[in-house]
Scaffold this active site. Structure first.
Site, PDB file in Angstrom:
ATOM      1  CG  HIS A  77      -1.699   1.251   1.418  1.00 10.39           C
ATOM      2  ND1 HIS A  77      -3.012   1.377   1.025  1.00 10.39           N
ATOM      3  CD2 HIS A  77      -1.366   2.472   1.947  1.00 10.39           C
ATOM      4  CE1 HIS A  77      -3.450   2.589   1.297  1.00 10.39           C
ATOM      5  NE2 HIS A  77      -2.459   3.281   1.867  1.00 10.39           N
ATOM      6  CD  GLU A  78       1.844   3.512   3.571  1.00 15.29           C
ATOM      7  OE1 GLU A  78       2.162   4.608   3.055  1.00 15.29           O
ATOM      8  OE2 GLU A  78       0.759   3.327   4.156  1.00 15.29           O
TER       9      GLU A  78
ATOM     10  CG  HIS B 290       0.525   6.286  -0.707  1.00 22.10           C
ATOM     11  ND1 HIS B 290      -0.551   6.842  -1.375  1.00 22.10           N
ATOM     12  CD2 HIS B 290       0.004   5.659   0.388  1.00 22.10           C
ATOM     13  CE1 HIS B 290      -1.658   6.570  -0.717  1.00 22.10           C
ATOM     14  NE2 HIS B 290      -1.349   5.845   0.344  1.00 22.10           N
TER      15      HIS B 290
END
Length: 441
Positions: free
Chosen positions: A20-21, A24
């Protein structure tokens, strides 16, 4: 096996958070935003290593992760500063946070700040994390459908009801024991036993549960011959499906309600058996319906999340039983994975399919949850960027001055309230998962 199941789920959740990170991190670096930290977890740093301008590491509390980008908050266009008469708590919070943000800037950062990016690039960065969860969820459920298969009802009987209990429209709780007024179930009365495979019903060869279910419904109050396969031989029986009211369900088996919120029922033939479930590998065309059904269930949970969390709290502090479909924390998910891995009642293939399916559903939940338009969630930043675009477009149409960047720091008090609510929810769910866990087996 219990520990193994917990470890597998823990690793799966950690990988999901990490990716998920990454969702980003990658677009942020592609758009030349300086990323100071990439961290998995919160709290005290356990391990970290700096590579170029970014510190990568693990923290003590494995309940999430984050990347830290410079310029998340634009400078105050009014030149706001802390003064001797700035005694308001909100103003102090805003000023101090803005000051800390300014201190992180280094020479060369003048054009590398997040807020300076075009709106579409900011949205891409903030949606990168949730979209990564979406891709992981699609991958997990695709593996389940294509490799393990989805649970499909068979014509083999897993359970036989001793009686038939009348279903009242809107009745939320059903009796669990037969009473003197409850008639015997036709299947039980006819002598059908768990483990029997129904091969003929009403003089028709049975190929699927759907076919059998349809024939049962159509032959209410009619004497029909039945042939079952038991211990390698065929046994002839006879029964008369009873006309009874049963809940009207959708394709996913969810009971439907009318405009007043009461359960809809219909009169159908019923014999009182439950089928065994078997995993059957599917095709690519079956993946979208499975994903759609999962999103439908998640959407219902998210919409009713405050009520469901309240019910968990009530169950934790009272004698009320905790609902089986109540929300769980990562502790609860890990515990369920351990119980599934250690049970002897299902095959290893079914265990693996269940764990992969739970990981997929968890990632879909993270995708939906992070799109909620509230700070500090990703959806809050996306909503802010869209609002900035609307304001600027409207100003241009009216030939007014540019209203400037959306400033999330002015919503800092609300952000803290939302963050505190999420933390409180997490603590409550973790406590419930420890002291009043969901029982699935």
């Amino acid at each position: 096996m219990f520990v193994l199941g917990v470890l597998i789920m823990a690793v799966g959740i950690a990988v999901s958070i990490a990716l998920h990170e990454v969702g980003h991190l990658v677009p942020a670096k592609l758009f030349n935003v300086r990323v100071t930290q990439y961290m998995i977890g919160f709290g005290k740093t356990i391990f970290s290593r700096r590579k170029a301008e970014t510190e990568y590491g693990l923290k003590a509390i494995p309940l999430g992760g984050y990347i830290s980008m410079i310029g998340m908050y634009p400078p105050d266009k009014n030149g706001e500063k802390i003064t001797s008469d700035s005694t308001g708590l909100v103003q102090q919070m805003v000023s101090e946070t803005r000051s800390m943000e300014a201190e992180r800037l280094q020479p060369g950062d003048e054009n590398r700040q997040f807020y300076q990016l075009p709106i579409y690039k900011r949205i891409i960065i903030m949606l990168g994390g949730p979209c990564m969860n979406l891709l992981i969820g699609i991958l997990c459920l695709s593996v389940v459908v294509l490799s393990f298969g989805t649970a499909q009802p068979t014509t083999k009987v897993s359970a036989v009801n001793q009686c038939i209990q009348k279903v009242q429209a809107g009745q939320e709780e059903q009796k669990t024991e037969c009473g003197a007024e409850d008639p015997a179930a036709p299947a039980y009365e006819a002598g059908i036993k768990p483990g029997d495979k129904i091969v003929r019903f009403a003089n028709q060869d049975i190929d699927s549960w759907d076919q059998l279910s349809r024939l049962i419904r159509e032959h209410g109050n009619q004497d029909v011959p039945v042939v079952v396969e038991r211990d390698g031989r065929e046994v002839g029986l006879s029964m008369s499906p009873m006309i009874t009211q049963r809940p009207v369900t959708d394709a996913a088996g969810v009971p439907q309600t009318d405009t007043e919120g009461k359960t809809r029922t219909q009169e159908v033939g019923f014999i009182g058996i439950s089928p065994e479930q078997d995993l059957k590998a599917g095709s690519i065309s079956e993946i979208p319906p499975v994903i759609g059904q999962t999103f439908n269930q998640i959407g219902g949970v998210i919409i009713k999340l405050p009520v469901r969390v309240w019910d968990v709290g009530v169950a934790l502090f009272t004698q009320k039983e905790r609902p089986a479909d109540s929300p769980m924390s990562v502790v609860g998910v890990g515990r369920v994975a351990g119980e599934v891995a250690s049970t002897q009642d299902i095959t290893t293939k079914t265990k693996a399919a269940y764990i992969v399916s739970v990981l997929g559903t968890l990632n879909f939940s993270l995708f939906v949850f992070n799109l909620i338009p509230l700070l500090p969630l990703d959806g809050g930043h996306v909503a802010g960027a869209l609002w900035e675009g609307i304001r600027r477009s409207w100003a241009r149409l009216r030939k007014k001055a540019d209203p400037g960047h959306f400033d999330p720091i002015r919503l800092l008090p609300l952000t803290y309230v939302v963050a505190a609510a999420f933390m409180g929810m997490s603590v409550l769910l973790i406590a419930a998962d420890i002291f009043d866990p969901v029982k699935i087996l």
